[in-house]
Design an enzyme around this catalytic site. Sequence first.
Site, PDB file in Angstrom:
ATOM      1  N   LEU A 147       1.527  -0.730   0.025  1.00 39.10           N
ATOM      2  CA  LEU A 147      -0.361  -0.172   0.264  1.00 39.10           C
ATOM      3  C   LEU A 147       0.989   1.412  -0.189  1.00 39.10           C
ATOM      4  O   LEU A 147       2.034   1.576   0.614  1.00 39.10           O
ATOM      5  CB  LEU A 147      -1.092  -0.015   1.622  1.00 39.10           C
ATOM      6  CG  LEU A 147      -2.078  -0.807   1.632  1.00 39.10           C
ATOM      7  CD1 LEU A 147      -2.453  -1.077   2.961  1.00 39.10           C
ATOM      8  CD2 LEU A 147      -2.802  -1.506   0.183  1.00 39.10           C
ATOM      9  N   ASP A 148       0.324   2.229  -0.299  1.00 38.55           N
ATOM     10  CA  ASP A 148       0.921   4.040  -0.753  1.00 38.55           C
ATOM     11  C   ASP A 148       1.728   3.432   0.832  1.00 38.55           C
ATOM     12  O   ASP A 148       1.007   3.817   1.945  1.00 38.55           O
ATOM     13  CB  ASP A 148       0.474   4.549  -1.448  1.00 38.55           C
ATOM     14  CG  ASP A 148      -0.347   4.504  -2.888  1.00 38.55           C
ATOM     15  OD1 ASP A 148       0.807   3.296  -2.668  1.00 38.55           O
ATOM     16  OD2 ASP A 148      -0.592   4.546  -3.259  1.00 38.55           O
ATOM     17  N   ARG A 149       2.225   4.360   1.014  1.00 38.66           N
ATOM     18  CA  ARG A 149       2.685   5.144   2.959  1.00 38.66           C
ATOM     19  C   ARG A 149       1.596   5.858   3.281  1.00 38.66           C
ATOM     20  O   ARG A 149       0.941   5.510   5.008  1.00 38.66           O
ATOM     21  CB  ARG A 149       3.786   5.771   2.527  1.00 38.66           C
ATOM     22  CG  ARG A 149       4.206   6.501   4.158  1.00 38.66           C
ATOM     23  CD  ARG A 149       5.308   7.241   3.768  1.00 38.66           C
ATOM     24  NE  ARG A 149       6.316   7.561   5.139  1.00 38.66           N
ATOM     25  CZ  ARG A 149       7.474   7.256   5.214  1.00 38.66           C
ATOM     26  NH1 ARG A 149       8.370   7.864   3.911  1.00 38.66           N
ATOM     27  NH2 ARG A 149       7.722   7.832   6.649  1.00 38.66           N
ATOM     28  N   THR A 151      -1.596   4.564   2.331  1.00 42.30           N
ATOM     29  CA  THR A 151      -3.091   4.834   2.375  1.00 42.30           C
ATOM     30  C   THR A 151      -2.505   3.543   3.606  1.00 42.30           C
ATOM     31  O   THR A 151      -2.070   2.718   3.898  1.00 42.30           O
ATOM     32  CB  THR A 151      -3.146   4.069   1.596  1.00 42.30           C
ATOM     33  OG1 THR A 151      -3.154   4.701  -0.096  1.00 42.30           O
ATOM     34  CG2 THR A 151      -4.035   3.164   0.681  1.00 42.30           C
TER      35      THR A 151
END
EC number: 5.4.99.-
Length: 335
Positions: A147-149, A151
């Site tokens: 996951l994106d940082r 998110t």
Amino acid sequence: MRETIIKENESGQRLDKYLKKYLPQAPGSFIYKMLRKKNITLNGKKAAGQEKLNTGDSIKFFLAEETIDKFTGNAAASESYPVKKDLEIIYEDDNILLINKPAGMLSQKAKKEDVSLVEYVIGYLLSNGSVTKEELLTFHPGICNRLDRNTSGMVVAGKSLAGLQIMGEAFKERTLAKYYLCLVKGCIKETSYIRGYLKKDEKTNKVMISRKMSEGAAAIETEYEPVAYQKELTLLKVHLITGRTHQIRAHLASIGHPLMGDYKYGNISWNHQYETYGVKTQMLHSYELHFPQMPKPLENLSKNVFQARVPGKFYRLIKETAWEHGTQEALEVLH
């Protein structure tokens, strides 16, 4: 002499591959020379290196401890892993962990000095005895999806080699159904399925969405349904079908519904309205994971659905918004 016994997580690989992990500082020429001279043996016999390892196999190192320490780099003893006491475990068995990652935490290291979810997972497994530092020389638990940082939500980690391999394949083949919750600008009343093409600019770490194929672009598919809506805001449940970089954020922004708190693809002036809630990053949460029929040893996961509770800011926004439609549905995702 030092002896190591092959465990389940280490079986199935070639002997020389194992030795290069166990002695990462040793040149390949040194390893093959020691095999030829029987300074390293497999089950008490001379080995060439291409042999496949099985659980219970014995590898003996007829080397000085100083030599072994030199070529292992003392990795097992020297590297430390943090223990995060509030790491939220949704599910755990012998092979996998399901973790609710908070926004702001890296899924994996971007730089050597970073501390990511991977390090916290290893710290957790070391602390409860699921893995030892010696085992980390030849097998590293890891995550199966990123996951994106900024998110939050569901991340799958593999505790065993089988867990990593099977879950990695499931994500690659898209046999798992992944659902996200997000808050977006505007009023969306209907379920929709959208397609497009995504191209990433590595220099800016930003993606562009188009309706037509172009060189270097990847096809994307996104499906969404409104959980609740009002005039200026919609709570969406998004089925991420393809899972490309920034797909949900960029795809929804491209159709006029940017995510709240997204300063890369979103509407900055609209975002400012929600700063009193502490919103500084995108309101995007990996909420739900649907497992297909799974092979052994993950068969107990078959047909199960797991949910990751939304973080505090997200919870407050859902609860305090005056929804025109779907109030009860919105509150149900909080439990």
